[in-house]
Design a protein around this motif. Structure first.
Motif, PDB file in Angstrom:
ATOM      1  N   ALA A  57      -9.267  -0.171   8.520  1.00  9.62           N
ATOM      2  CA  ALA A  57      -8.696   0.504   9.409  1.00  9.62           C
ATOM      3  C   ALA A  57      -7.497   1.114   8.813  1.00  9.62           C
ATOM      4  O   ALA A  57      -6.943   2.250   9.016  1.00  9.62           O
ATOM      5  N   ALA A  58      -6.689   0.270   7.620  1.00 11.36           N
ATOM      6  CA  ALA A  58      -5.692   0.651   6.950  1.00 11.36           C
ATOM      7  C   ALA A  58      -5.914   2.120   6.166  1.00 11.36           C
ATOM      8  O   ALA A  58      -5.158   3.068   6.168  1.00 11.36           O
ATOM      9  N   LEU A  59      -7.125   2.057   5.560  1.00  9.58           N
ATOM     10  CA  LEU A  59      -7.558   3.078   4.665  1.00  9.58           C
ATOM     11  C   LEU A  59      -7.931   4.448   5.820  1.00  9.58           C
ATOM     12  O   LEU A  59      -7.582   5.401   5.365  1.00  9.58           O
ATOM     13  N   ARG A  60      -8.415   4.075   6.794  1.00 11.39           N
ATOM     14  CA  ARG A  60      -8.511   5.132   7.751  1.00 11.39           C
ATOM     15  C   ARG A  60      -7.484   5.818   8.022  1.00 11.39           C
ATOM     16  O   ARG A  60      -7.590   6.985   8.798  1.00 11.39           O
ATOM     17  N   PHE A 114      -3.481   4.957   4.647  1.00 11.25           N
ATOM     18  CA  PHE A 114      -2.705   4.051   3.759  1.00 11.25           C
ATOM     19  C   PHE A 114      -3.777   4.146   2.391  1.00 11.25           C
ATOM     20  O   PHE A 114      -4.883   3.819   2.825  1.00 11.25           O
ATOM     21  N   LEU A 115      -3.163   3.936   1.285  1.00 12.73           N
ATOM     22  CA  LEU A 115      -3.796   3.963   0.134  1.00 12.73           C
ATOM     23  C   LEU A 115      -3.620   2.650  -0.714  1.00 12.73           C
ATOM     24  O   LEU A 115      -2.398   2.200  -0.721  1.00 12.73           O
ATOM     25  N   PRO A 116      -4.564   2.187  -1.610  1.00 16.69           N
ATOM     26  CA  PRO A 116      -4.429   1.189  -2.685  1.00 16.69           C
ATOM     27  C   PRO A 116      -3.362   1.698  -3.670  1.00 16.69           C
ATOM     28  O   PRO A 116      -3.071   2.653  -3.864  1.00 16.69           O
ATOM     29  N   LEU A 117      -2.510   0.779  -4.080  1.00 15.22           N
ATOM     30  CA  LEU A 117      -1.365   1.048  -4.901  1.00 15.22           C
ATOM     31  C   LEU A 117      -2.175   0.642  -6.483  1.00 15.22           C
ATOM     32  O   LEU A 117      -2.711  -0.415  -6.787  1.00 15.22           O
ATOM     33  N   VAL A 118      -2.252   1.707  -7.293  1.00 13.74           N
ATOM     34  CA  VAL A 118      -2.966   1.338  -8.692  1.00 13.74           C
ATOM     35  C   VAL A 118      -2.073   0.920  -9.493  1.00 13.74           C
ATOM     36  O   VAL A 118      -0.815   1.471  -9.814  1.00 13.74           O
ATOM     37  N   ALA A 164       2.456  -5.318   2.768  1.00 12.24           N
ATOM     38  CA  ALA A 164       1.464  -5.515   3.541  1.00 12.24           C
ATOM     39  C   ALA A 164       1.670  -5.611   4.975  1.00 12.24           C
ATOM     40  O   ALA A 164       1.082  -5.379   5.781  1.00 12.24           O
ATOM     41  N   CYS A 165       2.667  -6.778   5.068  1.00 10.88           N
ATOM     42  CA  CYS A 165       2.934  -7.206   6.441  1.00 10.88           C
ATOM     43  C   CYS A 165       3.812  -6.126   7.028  1.00 10.88           C
ATOM     44  O   CYS A 165       3.361  -5.902   8.485  1.00 10.88           O
ATOM     45  N   HIS A 166       4.212  -5.096   6.490  1.00 15.88           N
ATOM     46  CA  HIS A 166       4.781  -4.103   7.233  1.00 15.88           C
ATOM     47  C   HIS A 166       3.661  -2.820   7.601  1.00 15.88           C
ATOM     48  O   HIS A 166       3.562  -2.500   8.832  1.00 15.88           O
ATOM     49  N   VAL A 167       2.942  -2.514   6.626  1.00  9.38           N
ATOM     50  CA  VAL A 167       1.505  -1.731   6.871  1.00  9.38           C
ATOM     51  C   VAL A 167       0.785  -2.421   8.154  1.00  9.38           C
ATOM     52  O   VAL A 167       0.308  -1.811   9.017  1.00  9.38           O
ATOM     53  N   ALA A 168       0.634  -3.845   8.170  1.00  9.44           N
ATOM     54  CA  ALA A 168      -0.009  -4.463   8.961  1.00  9.44           C
ATOM     55  C   ALA A 168       0.402  -4.424  10.568  1.00  9.44           C
ATOM     56  O   ALA A 168      -0.555  -4.085  11.338  1.00  9.44           O
ATOM     57  N   GLY A 169       1.724  -4.200  10.561  1.00 10.63           N
ATOM     58  CA  GLY A 169       2.053  -4.105  11.984  1.00 10.63           C
ATOM     59  C   GLY A 169       1.756  -2.616  12.335  1.00 10.63           C
ATOM     60  O   GLY A 169       1.500  -2.459  14.005  1.00 10.63           O
ATOM     61  N   ILE A 170       1.907  -1.863  11.632  1.00 15.20           N
ATOM     62  CA  ILE A 170       1.631  -0.130  12.033  1.00 15.20           C
ATOM     63  C   ILE A 170       0.084   0.054  12.420  1.00 15.20           C
ATOM     64  O   ILE A 170      -0.133   0.573  13.458  1.00 15.20           O
ATOM     65  N   VAL A 171      -0.687  -0.759  11.504  1.00 15.11           N
ATOM     66  CA  VAL A 171      -2.047  -0.457  11.507  1.00 15.11           C
ATOM     67  C   VAL A 171      -2.540  -1.324  13.098  1.00 15.11           C
ATOM     68  O   VAL A 171      -3.246  -0.812  13.714  1.00 15.11           O
ATOM     69  N   HIS A 172      -1.934  -2.323  13.302  1.00 17.08           N
ATOM     70  CA  HIS A 172      -2.022  -3.291  14.462  1.00 17.08           C
ATOM     71  C   HIS A 172      -2.006  -2.255  15.566  1.00 17.08           C
ATOM     72  O   HIS A 172      -2.892  -2.155  16.688  1.00 17.08           O
ATOM     73  N   ALA A 173      -0.749  -1.375  15.668  1.00 16.51           N
ATOM     74  CA  ALA A 173      -0.337  -0.626  16.772  1.00 16.51           C
ATOM     75  C   ALA A 173      -1.180   0.438  16.920  1.00 16.51           C
ATOM     76  O   ALA A 173      -1.773   1.021  17.862  1.00 16.51           O
ATOM     77  N   MET A 180       0.625  -1.216  -0.121  1.00 16.79           N
ATOM     78  CA  MET A 180       0.073   0.198  -0.019  1.00 16.79           C
ATOM     79  C   MET A 180       0.962   1.309   0.004  1.00 16.79           C
ATOM     80  O   MET A 180       2.012   1.080   0.413  1.00 16.79           O
ATOM     81  N   ILE A 181       0.328   2.322  -0.387  1.00 16.97           N
ATOM     82  CA  ILE A 181       0.892   3.638  -0.539  1.00 16.97           C
ATOM     83  C   ILE A 181       0.955   4.193   0.903  1.00 16.97           C
ATOM     84  O   ILE A 181      -0.280   4.128   1.558  1.00 16.97           O
ATOM     85  N   ILE A 182       2.001   4.600   1.353  1.00 17.36           N
ATOM     86  CA  ILE A 182       1.809   5.116   2.807  1.00 17.36           C
ATOM     87  C   ILE A 182       1.236   6.532   2.728  1.00 17.36           C
ATOM     88  O   ILE A 182       1.386   7.344   1.990  1.00 17.36           O
TER      89      ILE A 182
END
Length: 618
Positions: free
Chosen positions: A606-609, A612-616, A575-584, A552-554
């Motif tokens: 939660a990621a979008l909120r 973080f944005l989808p990669l087009v 995704a795994c990197h973003v997931a850890g941040i969103v989890h926290a 995802m785009i940060i």
């Protein structure tokens, strides 16, 4: 670039790009020919120019890596601000001044009397060099530097250097061409003097150039490394050697601390910043800051070490791809791999900040191919376990497992560590739920069937279940994959699973590791390859669309992001990197490892909120 670029701002070989070093070829050829074919005394100065240029490049690169390593882990930071990609791009030509010094050295060795056949050592010449630098060079630089801060010259030249508020070692040599030439004239004063007076030596020339590089690099670090005891032993030294914090004030205050390397002239002329000593003390004391989230990764190929943030800055700022010159770095890569294998420990390679979270990236000192060796499995697992326990001790909230650190056969997607340490406060995240969400949202709307191919994993099984629940047909071309999916999917979804030998039955392919080249060639034109694995498929088709591995785009608020994560584009995170941040950020109190899959829609929302944005992909 300066705000109002003046004459001779661009370097003469700017348009040559990476081929600029060809300019040195005529000088090198002539030097070798003269040395080999000449009948007289051999010109030793000519023969050390290339080794000296290589030493300068290596010396600068050591400082770059050291500074980036220290700023990722050190508590002695001077400025707690961000470095971004624009600064890395602006400072990407730091080797231009090395190339220029080579051209100047070859030219002077030919036209200046006494430059040839210098002895190895002359004490009087070294003393003259020290005195000439401390006097004329430092004084002339001080006043030239003050002149460059006049609005006319500043806007046309020196503002380019001051575009970097947070400095790195290479910031020291980032100047327009005309300004660099001015500095070259100043530094030539001691060298030309000792040569023309017959007191020159190889040691004086090489030593003076190394001294300039050392002090330049040291003074532009963004952490304090000059120990206080040094000034306690020799108090007058504070007037003759600046520190990183002293020069950092020049980049933040602009009108103070003008000196080259010796603060005595700022004391004499009343331009020393009054907060210099206080900032030095504060930087030495430092601010200890424990990370909230740690992402655990590892180098991939032998050459990927240069693309880490600690490696070559310009390479790290671009997606990892094999370069034509990689074979020349093969011996160095092999030696570094052996050293990491024997002596390595987990290292901190990056520090970022998002909102109120401090983020760090740690790297296991093992390469991808070593994860496939059975003899290395226990060693690598011990590295990962030790990293988790170290993060636990530091109070880290979440640790995310990247790349092969989360393999199902390797450690059961991280469950192994939870089994051994069931009372962990830190949360282990493999990012599979977000990876599933990214893949599902990458499939074009209206798709009725997809082809699933590759080594099946926890993520692919979750994707298959979600597709069946949405009424999308899953096509498999491998009987083994078909049987495994049939066993794992509920019986009521069996009607959505098909096995066929035809590859042209779906326009979207969901692929994992194990996709063969010949299979890609059988795909219809316009096929979308959407990977669900940690590693992207090899791009063989120009007429197909390739997605990255789940990423995802940060958000813009994520600071100090100036290196690409493996092969991903700038400001894109796996995704795994973003997931850890969103989890926290969400404060979730569950692990995501083993067979555990979180609510996919909940994780995606939660990621979008959080920005973080989808990669087009087009």
């Amino acid at each position: 670039m300066a705000s109002k670029p003046g004459p001779f701002t661009e370097w003469p070989w700017h348009k040559l790009g990476s081929f600029k070093y060809i300019i040195l070829a005529p000088f090198v050829v002539r030097s070798l020919y003269t040395y080999c074919m000449g009948n007289g005394e051999k010109d030793t100065l000519n023969m050390i120019i290339i080794p000296l240029l290589l030493w300068r490049w290596l010396h600068n690169q050591i400082w770059i890596s050291l500074a980036r390593f220290q700023t990722a882990r050190s508590k002695h930071m001077i400025l707690h601000k961000s470095i971004e990609f624009d600064q890395v791009d602006r400072e990407g030509n730091w080797d231009d001044q090395i190339l220029l010094s080579g051209i100047v050295a070859y030219s002077l060795s030919t036209v200046v009397p006494g430059a040839a056949n210098l002895p190895l050592w002359r004490t009087d010449g070294i003393v003259f060099t020290i005195l000439l630098h401390a006097g004329p060079v430092e004084i002339l630089y001080y006043w030239a530097h003050r002149a460059l801060h006049h609005h006319f010259l500043y806007s046309r030249y020196h503002s380019h250097h001051h575009s970097s508020i947070v400095t790195e070692p290479i910031t020291s040599v980032i100047h327009p061409f005309a300004e660099i030439m001015l500095y070259f004239l100043l530094f030539a004063i001691p060298l030309l003097t000792i040569i023309l007076t017959g007191t020159g030596s190889i040691s004086a020339v090489a030593g003076y150039i190394t001294y300039i590089d050392f002090m330049n690099n040291m003074g532009h670090c963004n952490f304090e490394l000059v120990p206080k005891w040094l000034f306690s032993i020799c108090p007058p030294l504070k007037y003759f050697m600046y520190t990183p914090s002293f020069h950092s004030l020049h980049h933040t205050q602009f009108r103070t601390n003008y000196c080259l390397f010796m603060p005595i002239y700022d004391y004499i002329y009343g331009t020393m910043d009054k907060s210099s000593d206080a900032l030095y003390e504060a930087s030495l004391k430092g601010t200890k800051e424990a990370p909230h989230v740690v992402h655990l990764t590892h180098p991939t190929t032998l050459h990927s070490i240069y693309h880490l943030r600690l490696g070559i800055a310009s390479l790290a700022s671009k997606p990892y791809a094999s370069q034509w010159y990689s074979w020349m770095l093969g011996p160095i890569s092999s030696v570094s791999m052996l050293l990491l294998w024997i002596f390595g420990s987990t290292i901190t390679v990056e520090r970022n900040r998002l909102y109120k979270l401090t983020l760090q990236t740690w790297a296991i000192p093992r390469y991808s191919f070593q994860y496939l060796l059975s003899c290395q499995r226990d060693v690598i697992n011990s590295f990962i376990e030790k990293a988790i326990l170290e993060a636990e001790e530091k109070g880290v909230k979440v640790i995310s497992l990247g790349l092969l650190n989360q393999g199902e056969e390797f450690n059961r997607n991280g469950e192994l560590y939870l089994t051994k340490h069931p009372k962990l406060n830190i949360r282990i995240v493999d990012g599979s739920s977000l990876a599933v969400a990214i893949v599902l949202n990458s499939i074009p709307k209206g798709t009725e069937r997809v082809l699933l191919r590759g080594i099946l994993s926890k993520t692919s099984y979750a994707i298959a279940l979600a597709l069946c629940q949405r009424g999308i047909q899953i096509i498999t071309v491998c009987s083994d994959e078909y049987e495994k999916l049939k066993l794992r999917l509920p019986a009521k979804h069996g009607c959505y699973l098909f096995h066929t030998n035809h590859y042209n039955t779906a326009e979207a392919w969901l692929v994992g590791d194990g996709l063969k080249d010949e299979e890609q060639r059988k795909a219809p034109r316009g096929t979308r390859f959407i990977p669900f694995s940690q590693f992207p498929p090899k791009r063989l088709r120009w007429d197909c669309i390739y997605h990255t591995n789940p990423a995802m785009i940060i958000p813009p608020a994520l600071e100090n992001m100036h290196a690409c994560e493996n092969w991903l584009p700038r400001r894109v995170m796996s995704a795994c990197h973003v997931a850890g941040i969103v989890h926290a950020l969400e404060g979730w109190d569950t692990h995501e490892c083993g067979h555990e899959i979180l609510d996919v829609e909940k994780v995606w929302d939660a990621a979008l909120r959080h920005g973080f944005l989808p990669l087009v992909h087009e």
